[in-house]
Design a protein around this motif. Structure first.
Motif, PDB file in Angstrom:
ATOM      1  N   LEU A   1       2.488  -5.155  53.874  1.00 12.13           N
ATOM      2  CA  LEU A   1       2.225  -3.963  54.408  1.00 12.13           C
ATOM      3  C   LEU A   1       1.597  -2.870  53.479  1.00 12.13           C
ATOM      4  CD1 LEU A   1       5.559  -2.872  56.271  1.00 12.13           C
ATOM      5  CD2 LEU A   1       3.463  -3.807  57.376  1.00 12.13           C
ATOM      6  N   SER A   2       0.671  -2.121  53.666  1.00  8.90           N
ATOM      7  CA  SER A   2      -0.004  -1.349  52.844  1.00  8.90           C
ATOM      8  C   SER A   2      -0.034  -0.083  53.582  1.00  8.90           C
ATOM      9  CB  SER A   2      -1.431  -1.428  52.480  1.00  8.90           C
ATOM     10  OG  SER A   2      -1.301  -2.915  51.965  1.00  8.90           O
ATOM     11  N   GLY A   3       0.179   1.124  53.113  1.00  4.02           N
ATOM     12  CA  GLY A   3       0.039   2.424  53.572  1.00  4.02           C
ATOM     13  C   GLY A   3      -0.470   3.470  52.805  1.00  4.02           C
ATOM     14  N   ARG A   4      -1.083   4.408  53.519  1.00  4.11           N
ATOM     15  CA  ARG A   4      -1.540   5.673  52.785  1.00  4.11           C
ATOM     16  C   ARG A   4      -0.766   6.843  53.273  1.00  4.11           C
ATOM     17  NH1 ARG A   4      -7.210   7.050  51.026  1.00  4.11           N
ATOM     18  NH2 ARG A   4      -6.715   8.890  49.648  1.00  4.11           N
TER      19      ARG A   4
ATOM     20  N   PHE B   1      -0.094  11.192  53.504  1.00  2.00           N
ATOM     21  CA  PHE B   1      -0.975  12.270  53.112  1.00  2.00           C
ATOM     22  C   PHE B   1      -0.615  13.525  53.686  1.00  2.00           C
ATOM     23  CE2 PHE B   1      -5.093  14.044  52.601  1.00  2.00           C
ATOM     24  CZ  PHE B   1      -5.452  13.990  51.350  1.00  2.00           C
TER      25      PHE B   1
ATOM     26  N   SER C   1      -0.022  17.100  58.104  1.00  2.00           N
ATOM     27  CA  SER C   1      -1.107  15.894  57.329  1.00  2.00           C
ATOM     28  C   SER C   1      -2.519  16.323  57.991  1.00  2.00           C
ATOM     29  CB  SER C   1      -0.729  14.560  57.630  1.00  2.00           C
ATOM     30  OG  SER C   1      -0.399  14.345  59.023  1.00  2.00           O
TER      31      SER C   1
ATOM     32  N   GLY D   1       1.499  13.468  61.929  1.00  2.00           N
ATOM     33  CA  GLY D   1       1.274  12.215  62.718  1.00  2.00           C
ATOM     34  C   GLY D   1       0.968  11.126  61.725  1.00  2.00           C
TER      35      GLY D   1
ATOM     36  N   TYR E   1      -1.637  -5.928  58.753  1.00  2.00           N
ATOM     37  CA  TYR E   1      -1.105  -4.460  58.873  1.00  2.00           C
ATOM     38  C   TYR E   1      -1.516  -3.476  57.642  1.00  2.00           C
ATOM     39  CZ  TYR E   1       2.460  -6.466  62.447  1.00  2.00           C
ATOM     40  OH  TYR E   1       3.071  -6.611  63.373  1.00  2.00           O
ATOM     41  N   ALA E   2      -1.961  -2.437  58.315  1.00  2.00           N
ATOM     42  CA  ALA E   2      -1.788  -1.247  57.419  1.00  2.00           C
ATOM     43  C   ALA E   2      -1.951   0.147  57.917  1.00  2.00           C
ATOM     44  CB  ALA E   2      -3.208  -1.403  56.269  1.00  2.00           C
ATOM     45  N   SER E   3      -1.521   1.003  57.328  1.00  2.01           N
ATOM     46  CA  SER E   3      -1.207   2.341  57.965  1.00  2.01           C
ATOM     47  C   SER E   3      -1.681   3.589  56.909  1.00  2.01           C
ATOM     48  CB  SER E   3       0.330   2.619  58.178  1.00  2.01           C
ATOM     49  OG  SER E   3       1.027   2.687  56.957  1.00  2.01           O
ATOM     50  N   THR E   4      -1.845   4.754  57.878  1.00  5.89           N
ATOM     51  CA  THR E   4      -2.369   5.713  57.017  1.00  5.89           C
ATOM     52  C   THR E   4      -1.862   7.214  58.042  1.00  5.89           C
ATOM     53  OG1 THR E   4      -4.285   7.224  56.573  1.00  5.89           O
ATOM     54  CG2 THR E   4      -4.616   5.783  58.690  1.00  5.89           C
ATOM     55  N   GLU E   5      -1.555   8.306  57.189  1.00  7.57           N
ATOM     56  CA  GLU E   5      -1.362   9.620  57.718  1.00  7.57           C
ATOM     57  C   GLU E   5      -2.429  10.522  57.796  1.00  7.57           C
ATOM     58  OE1 GLU E   5       3.304   9.878  56.512  1.00  7.57           O
ATOM     59  OE2 GLU E   5       1.976  11.127  55.454  1.00  7.57           O
ATOM     60  N   LYS E   6      -3.558  10.047  57.193  1.00  4.78           N
ATOM     61  CA  LYS E   6      -4.822  10.665  57.194  1.00  4.78           C
ATOM     62  C   LYS E   6      -5.949   9.949  58.093  1.00  4.78           C
ATOM     63  CE  LYS E   6      -8.299  12.158  53.548  1.00  4.78           C
ATOM     64  NZ  LYS E   6      -8.737  11.965  52.156  1.00  4.78           N
TER      65      LYS E   6
ATOM     66  N   ASP F   1     -12.991   8.315  55.549  1.00  7.13           N
ATOM     67  CA  ASP F   1     -12.881   7.618  54.410  1.00  7.13           C
ATOM     68  C   ASP F   1     -11.800   6.884  54.105  1.00  7.13           C
ATOM     69  OD1 ASP F   1     -11.476   9.921  54.276  1.00  7.13           O
ATOM     70  OD2 ASP F   1     -11.178   9.888  52.133  1.00  7.13           O
TER      71      ASP F   1
ATOM     72  N   PHE G   1     -10.214   1.289  53.735  1.00  7.29           N
ATOM     73  CA  PHE G   1      -8.829   1.117  53.014  1.00  7.29           C
ATOM     74  C   PHE G   1      -7.927   0.312  54.259  1.00  7.29           C
ATOM     75  CE2 PHE G   1      -4.015   2.355  52.986  1.00  7.29           C
ATOM     76  CZ  PHE G   1      -3.844   1.852  51.835  1.00  7.29           C
TER      77      PHE G   1
ATOM     78  N   TYR H   1       6.265   4.621  62.146  1.00 11.58           N
ATOM     79  CA  TYR H   1       4.877   4.359  62.688  1.00 11.58           C
ATOM     80  C   TYR H   1       4.294   3.065  61.707  1.00 11.58           C
ATOM     81  CZ  TYR H   1       2.880   6.760  59.103  1.00 11.58           C
ATOM     82  OH  TYR H   1       2.470   7.225  57.863  1.00 11.58           O
ATOM     83  N   ASN H   2       4.792   3.287  60.396  1.00 11.49           N
ATOM     84  CA  ASN H   2       3.984   2.384  59.554  1.00 11.49           C
ATOM     85  C   ASN H   2       4.592   0.903  59.090  1.00 11.49           C
ATOM     86  OD1 ASN H   2       6.370   3.506  57.982  1.00 11.49           O
ATOM     87  ND2 ASN H   2       5.165   4.490  56.496  1.00 11.49           N
ATOM     88  N   GLY H   3       5.541   0.594  60.047  1.00 14.15           N
ATOM     89  CA  GLY H   3       6.377  -0.647  59.593  1.00 14.15           C
ATOM     90  C   GLY H   3       5.498  -1.667  60.519  1.00 14.15           C
TER      91      GLY H   3
END
Lengths: 464, 447
Positions: free
Chosen positions: A45-48, A50, A68, B50, B64-69, B73, B77, B335-337
């Motif tokens: 898993l990778s996450g950002r 912010f 955010s 969120g 899988y990958a996650s973000t709050e932004k 840009d 990623f 949410y990011n799992g």
């Protein structure tokens, strides 16, 4: 991450309704997590993460808001809606805020910054852990190994003009082994970590840690139950320091002390522990799991002596605690992320070395429990009743370590237990854990030399 | 960028990069909470937050990958990281995206007025709760924590196979935790309640009185002698114990060798008094849900019926492997799992006995009302537990005094088998609940 004039505008808007202090915390964090079950990679898993949090204070009251959504309108709207919760008026809009950026010296060098290109190498490391654990003993039937890393960039600014930025890099390996013996199952765990990059893993004794986890599981699966009742307890060095963390550390946080609800409130200068006990919380240890250059309010971390030869010397104080208690803050304001307002928290807490050797302590114990590896615990700071679980324990008989026992939970009350520490070893070491409290889950070190508590309630099963 | 623009840009770029199928799992929430102390507002917290998790199939594997932004840009990623994460996965059983269920149940769970409750109403409710608690008994020295909050939460799952699931929920909660002191002794107690519709619907005075009762009744506590005693786990302690062991019902845990319930389907794993149900479709409970984290429509499942293990919690992957239907238990811890397995609204079906009757029928024994240190003192692999706890000593059918500085130890699987009586006092307060449970004997350590 965000332009200083934007922050200045936010802080200005935050103080429009009479607040006397405003602070902004901006966070941009990258997380990586790899996991392997039974030698097969099943998690990547990778996450950002912010976001931005804003806190406004007026005397002893604070408002916290976070989002955010980093658009300029949204940030000003957030500051204004938080300001609306400040009651009682004041002198609105008279503040002129000028931010003064200042660089902070980095005490924690990072050699290899974690990034996506290291995934294969980390999988090889996880496989080494799996192999070492699963080959340790035929009773080991399952393993679970993980590596996690994160890079947290923070920017902290406040209406006093402070503007600082810092980067925190964390790396941790988790190794679990499960041993099975017919119907019985037991697990063993090791979780070494550091405020460091991938060099931490390269220098880690992976096989040694894996065998340690496997040893706990395979020893405990064959063990009988611990006895019940009041017994002497010898607690091994390293993560055994979680005893002090739960029994005393949380009770020394200003969050508990400021309102007089902790048993340690109003006891500065008093004897709260055995004279053998000196306890310290140190956020400055280079590259330690619980260290920081600056806390999450932008203040430099310190070495705080909490108890010296049994006498209570100080508390762990954040900015709000400092206001409420009228004492200086101690660089102890911490939070998991922008989603939490900061609170007074521990960094690397430990009991200092004494003079006994481990061998002397055990040889001096006629009958008792030897708690070799501890799990986690918890405390009610209002009553100081704490508990923690022993992962790996043995009986001590006639001054010698005897058979292993499982299911030992240790409970007690803070000051009583600290007073009952009657031997302190000379082999200080630290272990790593995650500490959960009001401002989230944080990396902390718990450390101590081997110690003996003359009497504690051991929660095993009746009938030895 | 709003979520729809972000999702469209993400999928478009993903297709260019060679993703076959893609999905977003988006969570967004808003909340306001007020905490009071000594008649003043102590903390006021406003949240708008969120996060988005992306997963997609590339070169035949799911990454899988996650973000709050949610800005342009981070699209690269997400796609790059998900690709490299997919690349290193070795697990043979792959996740796959779901086209969606044929139909979805409806569940009213959102009240738009709730989240827009005026701050004054929240503040006044919290102040009143504190006043009531402080006035209820002279031994109450402080309301250590007294808060009222409102929140809303939405979940959106959209994928390239046509799935489109959305839910919107709202919740108001009131929580108070008080300190009582008498003759140098200090004790604590708390209570909480909730409403899905409005703050006004919560009986603030009742919450305050119950918290006070919890605290003052613990005064005068001391330990008891180590021995085996009959034990009543009051509903809240029973729920705590059950919640610590729910992973043993997960098909994923069973498959990976972490659960002792492996191979026990159709067997008697609990006393005949135990029926364990997961019902996400129940109305007016905080943990209701009409679809799971994979977008499968939820339904009521009996996990244990009269002591017999009927099913594990399955998501689509574990179900496929076991050759059964998904029980719609796909979950995301956050949410990011990644997709895992968990329950929605799990509870032990209530019996007919009141808690008072259970006490009355106990000659000498212990009622446990609070367990501590569950994160460390429970072992899900073995089922063993050894936990600090608080409770009351019962003699000749009556509560005699409070008990502290004791631990209770036993084994969860044995506890399930040994339940003699199930209370009628089930109260839905979270996602895992239980009525009071009575057992013939457990080991207690004290003096």
């Amino acid at each position: 991450m965000i332009h200083p004039t934007q922050i200045q505008d936010m802080l200005q808007a935050a103080l429009e309704t009479g607040g006397d202090f405003a602070e902004v915390f901006v966070e941009d964090r990258t997380n990586g997590q790899l996991g392997m079950t039974g030698g097969v990679v099943d998690t990547a898993l990778s996450g950002r993460d912010f976001g931005i949090g804003i806190r406004i204070m007026k005397e002893h009251f604070s408002v916290y808001a976070y989002t955010s959504d980093m658009s300029e309108q949204s940030l000003i709207r957030l500051a204004k809606s938080a300001a609306k919760a400040i009651r009682g008026g004041g002198a609105p809009g008279t503040h002129t805020i000028t931010l003064h950026p200042h660089a902070i010296p980095n005490q924690h060098p990072i050699a290899i910054i974690p990034d996506g290109s290291q995934k294969r190498a980390k999988i090889d490391m996880m496989r080494r852990a799996h192999e070492a654990a699963s080959q340790y003993d035929p009773s080991i039937t399952q393993t679970s190994v993980g590596i996690s890393n994160s890079i947290q960039n923070v920017l902290i600014a406040n209406s006093n003009g402070l503007l600082v930025e810092d980067t925190r890099t964390y790396t941790r390996m988790r190794i679990s082994a499960i041993a099975t013996d017919g119907e019985h199952r037991q697990s063993g765990f090791r979780g070494p970590g550091a405020y460091a990059g991938t060099e931490f893993l390269e220098n880690l004794n992976i096989e040694g840690n894996a065998r340690h986890a496997a040893r706990i599981a395979s020893t405990m699966v064959k063990a009988g139950y611990a006895p019940s009742g009041r017994l002497p307890v010898v607690i091994e060095n390293g993560f055994g320091g979680v005893l002090f963390h739960e029994a005393c550390g949380h009770g020394l946080e200003s969050t508990a002390v400021a309102h007089g609800t902790s048993v340690f409130a109003n006891k500065i200068g008093q004897q709260v522990a055995s004279p053998l006990v000196t306890a310290i919380d140190d956020g400055t240890i280079p590259n330690a799991w619980g260290s920081l250059n600056i806390d999450d309010e932008g203040a430099p971390t310190q070495r705080n002596v909490l108890i010296e030869n049994g006498i209570l010397k100080g508390y762990l104080v954040d900015r709000m605690g400092s206001r409420q208690m009228g004492v200086p803050a101690t660089g102890s304001g911490r939070r998991q992320s922008y989603k939490f307002a900061p609170a007074s928290r521990m960094n690397n807490t430990f009991i200092a070395n004494g003079e006994s050797t481990r061998e002397e302590i055990i040889a001096n114990t006629e009958y008792g429990i030897y708690a070799k590896s501890l799990g986690g615990g918890s405390v009610n700071t209002s009553t100081s009743e704490f508990n923690f679980a022993v992962e790996e324990a043995y009986m001590i008989r006639n001054g010698k370590i005897a058979e292993p026992v499982k299911g030992a939970t240790l409970i007690g009350k803070g000051i009583e237990t600290l007073q009952n520490i009657d031997m302190v070893g000379n082999n200080l070491d630290h272990g790593q854990g995650m500490c959960g409290s009001v401002s989230g889950s944080l990396p902390v070190n718990c450390g101590q030399p081997t110690i003996r508590v003359s009497e504690m309630t051991v929660g095993g099963r009746k009938g030895e | 960028m709003n979520i729809q623009q972000f999702q469209e840009a993400l999928f478009a770029k993903g297709r260019e990069m060679g993703y076959a199928d893609m999905e977003i799992y988006y969570v967004n929430g808003r909340s306001t909470s007020v905490k009071v102390l000594k008649g003043e507002i102590d903390q006021y917290t406003i949240v708008e937050n969120g996060g988005l998790s992306f997963r997609g199939v590339i070169n035949g594997k799911m990454g899988y990958a996650s973000t709050e932004k949610l800005e342009p840009d981070v699209i690269d990623f997400l796609l790059e990281e998900a690709r490299s994460n997919a690349d290193i996965l070795e697990s043979e059983e792959q996740d796959e995206l779901f086209v969606g269920s044929e139909s979805y149940p409806k569940q009213p769970a959102y009240a738009s007025t709730l989240v827009d409750t005026a701050p004054e109403i929240l503040i006044e409710a919290a102040l009143e709760m504190e006043r009531t608690a402080l006035a209820a008994d002279p031994r109450i020295v402080m309301a250590r924590h007294c808060s009222v909050s409102v929140r809303e939460n939405e979940v959106l799952i959209v994928n390239t196979k046509g799935l489109h699931c959305h839910r919107h929920k709202s919740l108001a909660t009131a929580y108070v935790y008080v300190i009582a002191a008498d003759h140098g002794e200090t004790v604590t107690g708390g209570w909480h309640d909730y409403s899905l519709r409005s703050v006004e619907e919560i009986d603030i005075a009742d919450v305050a009185h119950k918290a006070v009762q919890e605290a003052v009744s613990k005064l005068g506590a001391h330990t008891i002698q180590s021995d085996n005693y009959p034990v009543i786990f009051r509903h809240d302690a029973a729920a705590q114990l059950l919640a610590a062991y729910t992973s043993v019902f997960s098909a994923e845990s069973v498959d990976k060798g972490f659960s002792r319930l492996a191979g026990k389907l159709g067997q008697k794993v609990a006393s005949e008094h135990i029926t364990l149900i997961d019902d996400p479709l129940m109305e007016n409970v905080p943990a209701g849900s009409t679809f799971d984290a994979e977008g499968s429509a939820t339904r009521r499942n009996e996990i244990i019926k009269a002591g017999e293990l009927r099913t594990y919690f399955h998501n689509r992957k574990t179900a496929r492997k076991a050759g059964v239907q998904s029980t719609s238990h796909a979950s995301k811890g956050s949410y990011n799992g990644k997709i895992g397995v968990s329950y929605h609204n799990l509870y032990v079906a209530p019996g007919t006995c009141t808690l008072e009757e259970m006490i009355r029928k106990t000659d000498r024994g212990l009622m446990i009302v609070e367990l501590q240190g569950l994160h460390a003192g429970t072992n899900t692999a073995s089922g063993n537990f050894s936990l600090a706890c608080l409770g009351y000593w019962i003699e000749q059918g009556q509560v005699v005094r409070a008990v502290n500085q004791i631990t209770v130890s036993g084994n969860f699987f044995d506890v399930l088998q040994q339940v003699e009586e199930v209370g009628n006092d089930l109260r839905f307060t979270g996602s895992c609940t239980s009525p009071s449970l009575k057992l013939a004997a457990l080991s207690i350590s004290g003096s």
